[in-house]
Motif scaffolding. Structure first.
Motif, PDB file in Angstrom:
ATOM      1  N   UNK A   1     -10.238   8.722 -10.256  1.00  6.64           N
ATOM      2  CA  UNK A   1      -9.982   9.652  -9.487  1.00  6.64           C
ATOM      3  C   UNK A   1      -9.134  10.988 -10.044  1.00  6.64           C
ATOM      4  N   UNK A   2      -8.250  10.385 -10.850  1.00  2.00           N
ATOM      5  CA  UNK A   2      -7.421  11.345 -11.490  1.00  2.00           C
ATOM      6  C   UNK A   2      -7.444  11.420 -13.180  1.00  2.00           C
TER       7      UNK A   2
ATOM      8  N   UNK B   1       5.898   7.564  -2.440  1.00  2.00           N
ATOM      9  CA  UNK B   1       5.511   8.263  -3.492  1.00  2.00           C
ATOM     10  C   UNK B   1       3.971   8.241  -3.641  1.00  2.00           C
ATOM     11  N   UNK B   2       3.368   7.459  -3.146  1.00  2.00           N
ATOM     12  CA  UNK B   2       1.908   7.195  -3.172  1.00  2.00           C
ATOM     13  C   UNK B   2       1.576   6.283  -4.274  1.00  2.00           C
TER      14      UNK B   2
ATOM     15  N   UNK C   1       0.781  -1.161   0.086  1.00  6.60           N
ATOM     16  CA  UNK C   1       0.033  -0.070   0.087  1.00  6.60           C
ATOM     17  C   UNK C   1       0.799   1.405   0.081  1.00  6.60           C
ATOM     18  N   UNK C   2       0.086   2.301  -0.499  1.00  6.84           N
ATOM     19  CA  UNK C   2       1.122   3.493  -0.780  1.00  6.84           C
ATOM     20  C   UNK C   2       1.193   4.093   0.754  1.00  6.84           C
ATOM     21  N   UNK C   3       2.387   4.669   1.253  1.00 12.42           N
ATOM     22  CA  UNK C   3       2.538   5.404   2.498  1.00 12.42           C
ATOM     23  C   UNK C   3       1.973   6.776   2.287  1.00 12.42           C
ATOM     24  N   UNK C   4       2.358   7.401   1.347  1.00 12.68           N
ATOM     25  CA  UNK C   4       1.743   8.743   1.111  1.00 12.68           C
ATOM     26  C   UNK C   4       0.334   8.952   0.250  1.00 12.68           C
ATOM     27  N   UNK C   5      -0.087  10.154   0.187  1.00  6.62           N
ATOM     28  CA  UNK C   5      -1.457  10.270  -0.577  1.00  6.62           C
ATOM     29  C   UNK C   5      -1.341   9.274  -1.934  1.00  6.62           C
ATOM     30  N   UNK C   6      -2.285   8.842  -2.381  1.00  5.91           N
ATOM     31  CA  UNK C   6      -2.294   7.785  -3.512  1.00  5.91           C
ATOM     32  C   UNK C   6      -2.146   8.814  -4.843  1.00  5.91           C
ATOM     33  N   UNK C   7      -1.393   8.255  -5.864  1.00  8.14           N
ATOM     34  CA  UNK C   7      -1.101   9.057  -6.903  1.00  8.14           C
ATOM     35  C   UNK C   7      -1.579   8.035  -8.105  1.00  8.14           C
ATOM     36  N   UNK C   8      -1.732   8.641  -9.461  1.00  8.34           N
ATOM     37  CA  UNK C   8      -2.259   7.961 -10.557  1.00  8.34           C
ATOM     38  C   UNK C   8      -1.009   7.007 -11.086  1.00  8.34           C
TER      39      UNK C   8
END
Length: 271
Positions: free
Chosen positions: A150-151, A66-67, A14-21
Motif C-alpha cells: 500500500x505504501x 496513530x494507525x 487493530x489501528x483506530x485511525x487510518x492504517x499507516x506503514x
C-alpha cells in the motif's frame, strides 16, 4: 483493547485511525501457558514468569491511535522465545548468558521445569515452533506485505524491556534505552539516524547496538533493500515500572511516551 482469534498464539491490536506503514511487535509480554504445558513448570515461577517484558504493549497503547497495528505474544517466552533463532543459533558470541529458543532456566540460571524429563526434546521443540513461533512470524510477514504494497515502505518496531541489572549478561546497569539495528543492516541509514536522534531528545541515555543489536525478529524481517525497516528498542523496566520492577508506574510511562510517540511521528514523516 486486544482482539484475537482464540486459536492464535498472539493478540492483534487493530489501528483506530487510518492504517499507516508501521507495525509494532511485542514478542516478550506474553504471560500465558498453554493448557498442555502449564503443569510442566514450577508453579511459583509459572505464576510470575520473571523474564517477561511486563506491560510493554500497555506502554505503547498510543500506537493504535496513530494507525499502527500491534502484534503481541500471548504465551510466555518460556514456552518458546519468539526473538531467538529457530535453529538455536546464538545471537551473540561474547560469552554472555542469553536464554535460548526453548530455555530450561530463567535469566539467572534457575530451573523453570519441575523435572529434567519435562525439558523439551527435539520433537517437542519442533511442535512448539509450528504451533506458537511460526504463526507469529507469518502474521508479521502478512502485515508487512500488506503495508508495503500500500505504501511502498514499512517500519517494524520490535519493543522490549529488561531489568536494569542482569549480571548474567553484564555486570553494570544497562543504559536507559538501546536501539538495535543489527549493526545498521536492518533499516535505511536515514531512518536509523532519525530514530536515534529523536530518542536522544529526551532525558534518557540511549545506546546504539550496544549491548543489544536487535534479536532474531529485527534481523529476520529488517530488509531495507526490500523496503522493510526493522528497529528494536530495549529499555530499562524502571523507565515505566516502579523501582522494584513489579508494578506499572503510570507517571513514568507517560514520560517515556513523550519520547516514543514523537519518534513514531517523525518516522512516519520520512517513511
Amino acid at each position: 483493547m486486544s482482539h484475537t482469534n482464540s486459536d492464535q498464539p498472539f493478540y492483534i491490536i487493530e489501528p483506530k485511525g487510518p492504517k499507516v506503514p508501521f507495525i509494532l511487535s511485542v514478542p516478550h509480554s506474553g504471560t500465558a501457558f498453554p493448557d498442555e504445558l502449564k503443569d510442566h513448570y514450577i508453579d511459583d515461577m509459572r505464576d510470575q514468569p520473571d523474564d517477561t517484558d511486563w506491560f510493554v504493549h500497555q506502554l505503547y497503547d498510543f500506537a493504535s491511535e496513530m494507525g499502527i497495528t500491534t502484534i503481541h505474544a500471548k504465551y510466555s517466552r518460556w514456552v518458546i522465545d519468539l526473538n531467538r533463532d529457530p535453529d538455536s543459533v546464538p545471537l551473540y558470541n561474547d560469552g554472555r548468558l542469553i536464554t535460548g529458543l526453548t530455555t530450561s532456566t530463567d535469566f539467572l540460571g534457575n530451573p523453570i521445569y519441575k523435572s529434567d524429563d519435562l525439558i523439551p526434546d527435539e520433537a517437542e521443540v519442533n511442535r512448539r515452533l509450528e504451533t506458537y513461533y511460526w504463526p507469529y512470524y507469518r502474521k508479521i510477514e502478512e502485515l508487512l506485505k500488506s503495508r508495503r504494497e500500500e505504501f511502498g515502505n514499512v517500519v517494524l518496531w520490535d519493543a522490549h524491556s529488561i531489568r536494569r541489572v542482569v549480571k548474567s549478561i553484564r555486570k553494570e546497569p544497562f543504559p536507559d534505552m538501546i536501539l538495535g539495528t543489527n549493526e545498521g543492516r536492518s533499516a535505511r541509514p536515514d531512518i536509523i539516524s532519525l530514530a536515534l536522534g529523536s530518542l536522544r531528545k529526551g532525558p534518557y541515555q540511549v545506546n546504539y547496538n550496544d549491548p543489544f543489536k536487535g534479536g532474531h525478529i529485527t534481523r529476520f524481517f529488517g530488509r531495507p533493500e526490500e523496503n522493510v525497516h526493522g528497529l528494536q528498542l530495549e529499555m530499562n523496566k524502571v523507565l515505566y515500572m516502579d523501582d522494584e520492577e513489579v508494578n506499572y508506574h503510570p507517571d513514568r510511562a507517560n514520560e517515556v511516551r513523550k519520547v516514543l510517540q514523537p519518534t513514531f511521528e517523525r518516522l512516519l514523516e520520512v517513511i
